[in-house]
Design a protein around this motif. Structure first.
Motif, PDB file in Angstrom:
ATOM      1  N   CYS A   1       1.033  -1.051   0.015  1.00  0.00           N
ATOM      2  CA  CYS A   1       0.108  -0.012  -0.059  1.00  0.00           C
ATOM      3  C   CYS A   1       0.904   1.299  -0.102  1.00  0.00           C
ATOM      4  CB  CYS A   1      -0.927   0.183   1.033  1.00  0.00           C
ATOM      5  SG  CYS A   1      -2.080  -1.268   1.365  1.00  0.00           S
ATOM      6  N   GLU A   2       2.033   1.341   0.784  1.00  0.00           N
ATOM      7  CA  GLU A   2       2.841   2.527   1.035  1.00  0.00           C
ATOM      8  C   GLU A   2       3.638   2.475  -0.641  1.00  0.00           C
ATOM      9  OE1 GLU A   2       3.638   2.404   5.577  1.00  0.00           O
ATOM     10  OE2 GLU A   2       5.329   1.680   4.268  1.00  0.00           O
ATOM     11  N   LEU A   3       3.897   1.523  -1.184  1.00  0.00           N
ATOM     12  CA  LEU A   3       4.557   1.572  -2.333  1.00  0.00           C
ATOM     13  C   LEU A   3       3.481   2.509  -3.486  1.00  0.00           C
ATOM     14  CD1 LEU A   3       6.786   1.148  -4.629  1.00  0.00           C
ATOM     15  CD2 LEU A   3       5.684  -0.893  -5.026  1.00  0.00           C
ATOM     16  N   LEU A   4       2.414   1.844  -3.395  1.00  0.00           N
ATOM     17  CA  LEU A   4       1.222   2.733  -4.174  1.00  0.00           C
ATOM     18  C   LEU A   4       0.913   3.857  -3.837  1.00  0.00           C
ATOM     19  CD1 LEU A   4      -1.398  -0.179  -4.381  1.00  0.00           C
ATOM     20  CD2 LEU A   4       0.240   0.651  -6.435  1.00  0.00           C
ATOM     21  N   ASP A   5       1.368   4.504  -2.507  1.00  0.00           N
ATOM     22  CA  ASP A   5       1.185   5.916  -2.126  1.00  0.00           C
ATOM     23  C   ASP A   5       2.235   6.683  -2.823  1.00  0.00           C
ATOM     24  OD1 ASP A   5      -1.036   5.501  -0.300  1.00  0.00           O
ATOM     25  OD2 ASP A   5       0.282   5.008   1.303  1.00  0.00           O
ATOM     26  N   LEU A   6       3.536   5.825  -3.037  1.00  0.00           N
ATOM     27  CA  LEU A   6       4.652   6.540  -3.798  1.00  0.00           C
ATOM     28  C   LEU A   6       4.566   6.789  -5.183  1.00  0.00           C
ATOM     29  CD1 LEU A   6       7.331   4.758  -1.463  1.00  0.00           C
ATOM     30  CD2 LEU A   6       6.751   7.225  -1.430  1.00  0.00           C
ATOM     31  N   VAL A   7       3.747   5.637  -5.899  1.00  0.00           N
ATOM     32  CA  VAL A   7       3.849   5.548  -7.052  1.00  0.00           C
ATOM     33  C   VAL A   7       2.522   5.850  -7.814  1.00  0.00           C
ATOM     34  CG1 VAL A   7       5.892   4.135  -7.105  1.00  0.00           C
ATOM     35  CG2 VAL A   7       3.501   3.098  -7.593  1.00  0.00           C
ATOM     36  N   GLY A   8       1.472   5.777  -7.044  1.00  0.00           N
ATOM     37  CA  GLY A   8       0.009   6.005  -7.436  1.00  0.00           C
ATOM     38  C   GLY A   8      -0.768   4.937  -7.543  1.00  0.00           C
ATOM     39  N   TRP A   9      -2.123   4.921  -7.077  1.00  0.00           N
ATOM     40  CA  TRP A   9      -2.904   3.920  -7.076  1.00  0.00           C
ATOM     41  C   TRP A   9      -3.385   3.379  -7.921  1.00  0.00           C
ATOM     42  CZ3 TRP A   9      -4.458   0.515  -2.764  1.00  0.00           C
ATOM     43  CH2 TRP A   9      -3.977   0.915  -1.582  1.00  0.00           C
ATOM     44  N   GLU A  10      -3.094   3.926  -9.240  1.00  0.00           N
ATOM     45  CA  GLU A  10      -3.705   3.478 -10.496  1.00  0.00           C
ATOM     46  C   GLU A  10      -2.972   2.130 -10.750  1.00  0.00           C
ATOM     47  OE1 GLU A  10      -0.649   6.637 -11.474  1.00  0.00           O
ATOM     48  OE2 GLU A  10      -2.077   6.381 -10.128  1.00  0.00           O
ATOM     49  N   HIS A  11      -1.913   1.985 -10.193  1.00  0.00           N
ATOM     50  CA  HIS A  11      -1.107   0.700 -10.360  1.00  0.00           C
ATOM     51  C   HIS A  11      -1.613  -0.415  -9.107  1.00  0.00           C
ATOM     52  CE1 HIS A  11       1.233   2.943 -12.846  1.00  0.00           C
ATOM     53  NE2 HIS A  11       1.783   4.026 -12.023  1.00  0.00           N
ATOM     54  N   ALA A  12      -2.577  -0.271  -8.551  1.00  0.00           N
ATOM     55  CA  ALA A  12      -2.996  -1.254  -7.769  1.00  0.00           C
ATOM     56  C   ALA A  12      -3.163  -2.576  -8.404  1.00  0.00           C
ATOM     57  CB  ALA A  12      -4.416  -0.708  -6.971  1.00  0.00           C
ATOM     58  N   ALA A  13      -3.852  -2.892  -9.298  1.00  0.00           N
ATOM     59  CA  ALA A  13      -4.007  -4.233 -10.039  1.00  0.00           C
ATOM     60  C   ALA A  13      -2.723  -4.799 -10.218  1.00  0.00           C
ATOM     61  CB  ALA A  13      -4.824  -3.955 -11.509  1.00  0.00           C
ATOM     62  N   ASP A  14      -1.604  -3.974 -10.598  1.00  0.00           N
ATOM     63  CA  ASP A  14      -0.296  -4.878 -10.745  1.00  0.00           C
ATOM     64  C   ASP A  14       0.396  -5.086  -9.487  1.00  0.00           C
ATOM     65  OD1 ASP A  14      -0.625  -4.251 -13.727  1.00  0.00           O
ATOM     66  OD2 ASP A  14       0.017  -2.102 -13.282  1.00  0.00           O
TER      67      ASP A  14
END
Length: 599
Positions: free
Chosen positions: A292-305
């Motif tokens: 979840c923190e990585l998605l905070d850093l790079v964007g939650w549009e990449h959640a499915a990946d």
């Protein structure tokens, strides 16, 4: 390409660099002329003149000292091979070398020193992918330095590493992605010169994790994405319960595809991770939180990946209630379970509540030897209206103290035991901040149970520097000198207590926190760090920032804990630092075949 046309355009030498007579070049086979960034090496081969940048793109060796055969230029330092005409390399560890057009006019060879423009950002992003795929450390650090120099934000570099690590490791999320995210979290706390090193370390560990591993093949969401969120959450938990990773992943992907807010998606994973006790030694909750923190850093549009990479570990994780230590001689599962059953009544509003009147008192109880008293203290705090994050914050600080008081008479491997508890509690606190829920609140009791099991690792308890007599102005050093001494101290093994004292003395003689955080970060990044050292730094910095204003003494003790852990694991061979230094010298245009003081 060499031209010898009588066309006026082909005989115009304006802007070109004179190499010499064709006969001279034929006789000498190669010549070097000024031009480009590093000089240009010109070769006569098979009736034509060819020109390339004189520095090998691998390690900077002069290509004029290489050899040409069959259209291939070979660098003699590490035997990188290049197509002489295009500059393309046959060896992924190197890179394509810049080529320059040549022209023969009236028996004289000329070279055009103006390189063909190329997309630097696109090139180095592709090279970073190459470095990750081939697990080439030098390529990775060179790509990081070049991308940052080209103005590419750290977020883009983290995204490349994150997507690669989630895709090319069948086992899913692991230590490499955790390290990458942890270092991404602390970038702002590092000295600017160390930020490229942090990205490099994270990416190298991602590459190490993926090296030789089969890729992870992704699934698709269900055709119907309008399933009620609570039903999808139920599905995720049900499939995890029976260790069905495919079912859990499809349910998770369905939640993501339906456009649920990030906190709702995270809540599904956190609930499943706390349906059982302290999964995989605490790693499971930590890995989910880090994703979840990585998605905070790079964007939650990449959640499915990214998020599906955590599902397999969640399903296969060992459950602590299956372990003897949690059952005998005290049945912690039964004891904690009785309190957990009360949570719906204790926590009316998971996002509400107040601060603790005395978090130090709760932390002291949590570090005690009476499990019933520990459970009663937690129940009492929640009944009195303390927020979930106030309680989890006290738990996290108690876990930091367990590490700060870890005695060196214990087995060395037990450093990791207390570290696991600290990083679990740190992840739990972050998760409760993100997505508070009654289900996730169970993790507070799970963490407290593990903290209790670690109690013998503080017997005897190492005394903290503030628990010993202190001589004001020790050594007569100012803050900067103390930090320099701290760096020197880490050149010797097992300087655990001296490092703790030095950090404490620095802070208590008025030293500012930022330079100390810079120093601790540098001390980690100059080593060949092991997984848990990165975790200790990131969790320690997060705890410090949360405590520094309201509880400065507790914040300082947390940094003492970090310093002790890092000192216990230093020095190493520092091979990664040597590679980074080589890349920095190459970026500066130095000749690595010459000693720095001789160049």
């Amino acid at each position: 390409m060499t031209t010898a046309s009588t066309d006026p355009a082909a005989t115009d030498t304006a802007g070109l660099v004179r190499v010499g007579a064709v006969e001279d070049l034929q006789q000498r086979c190669q010549m070097v002329v000024s031009g480009g960034r590093h000089g240009i090496a010109v070769f006569w081969h098979e009736g034509r003149a060819y020109a390339v940048d004189n520095r090998c793109p691998h390690m900077g060796f002069p290509l004029s000292r290489g050899s040409v055969r069959g259209g291939i230029l070979t660098c003699h330092w590490h035997h990188a091979r290049f197509d002489l005409a295009s500059g393309g390399t046959f060896d992924p560890f190197a890179d394509d070398v810049q080529v320059y057009p040549t022209r023969v006019v009236d028996g004289v060879v000329w070279v055009d020193p103006r390189p063909v423009a190329r997309d630097r950002r696109g090139h180095w992003k592709a090279r970073l992918e190459d470095g990750l795929e081939q697990n080439l450390q030098l390529v990775i650090i060179k790509a990081v330095l070049a991308l940052l120099d080209a103005g590419v934000p750290a977020r883009d570099i983290l995204e490349i590493g994150g997507r690669f690590g989630a895709r090319y490791r069948e086992a899913g999320w692991g230590p490499g992605l955790t390290i990458l995210t942890a270092l991404g979290n602390v970038l702002d706390d590092l000295a600017p010169a160390d930020r490229p090193l942090a990205l490099y370390h994270g990416l190298v560990h991602v590459a190490n994790d993926c090296a030789g591993a089969p890729p992870r093949f992704t699934l698709d969401p269900l055709p119907e994405t309008g399933v009620p969120p609570e039903r999808v959450k139920e599905w995720v938990r049900q499939f995890v319960e029976v260790r069905d990773s495919d079912g859990a992943e499809r349910a998770l992907l369905t939640a993501i595809a339906s456009g649920l807010p990030p906190a709702r998606v995270a809540d599904m994973l956190f609930a499943a991770a706390t349906d059982h006790y302290f999964l995989a030694g605490g790693h499971t909750l930590d890995f989910i939180n880090k994703s979840c923190e990585l998605l905070d850093l790079v964007g939650w549009e990449h959640a499915a990946d990214i998020l599906p990479s955590t599902v397999r570990g969640l399903c296969l994780a060992q459950r602590a209630e299956e372990q003897n230590a949690w059952r005998y001689p005290v049945d912690l599962v039964d004891l904690l379970g009785g309190a957990i059953a009360q949570l719906p009544d204790l926590v009316a509003d998971p996002a509400g509540g107040a601060d603790l009147p005395d978090p130090d008192a709760l932390a002291a109880t949590l570090l005690g030897e009476d499990p019933a008293a520990i459970v009663a203290a937690l129940v009492g705090a929640l009944r009195d209206g303390a927020s979930l994050t106030a309680v989890s914050g006290a738990l996290r600080y108690a876990a930091a103290l367990r590490m700060a008081r870890f005695h060196t008479s214990n087995e060395f491997s037990d450093w990791i035991t207390v570290l696991h508890t600290f990083t679990y509690c740190n992840a739990l606190h972050a998760a409760l901040t993100r997505a508070p829920s009654v289900e996730l609140a169970r993790g507070i009791f799970h963490g407290a149970g593990k903290l209790y099991l670690d109690r013998f690792l503080n017997l005897p308890a190492a005394r903290l520097p503030d628990e010993r007599p202190r001589a004001d102005g020790a050594n007569g050093h100012d803050g900067a000198e103390r930090l320099r001494d701290l760096v020197v101290l880490f050149d010797r093994e097992q300087q655990v207590n001296p490092a703790a004292t030095m950090v404490y003395e620095y802070l208590h003689t008025g030293g500012e926190a930022a330079p100390l955080l810079h120093a601790l970060g540098h001390l980690l990044l100059r080593e060949d760090g092991e997984f848990h050292s990165y975790q200790s730094l990131e969790a320690g910095f997060a705890t410090y920032h949360a405590l520094k204003d309201a509880h400065p003494a507790a914040a300082e003790r947390t940094l003492v804990a970090v310093a002790r852990y890092l000192a216990a694991h230093a020095p190493t061979s520092r091979a990664m630092l040597q590679t980074a230094k080589s890349a920095l010298r190459l970026q500066a245009g130095e000749d690595l075949s010459v000693a720095p003081d001789e160049e």
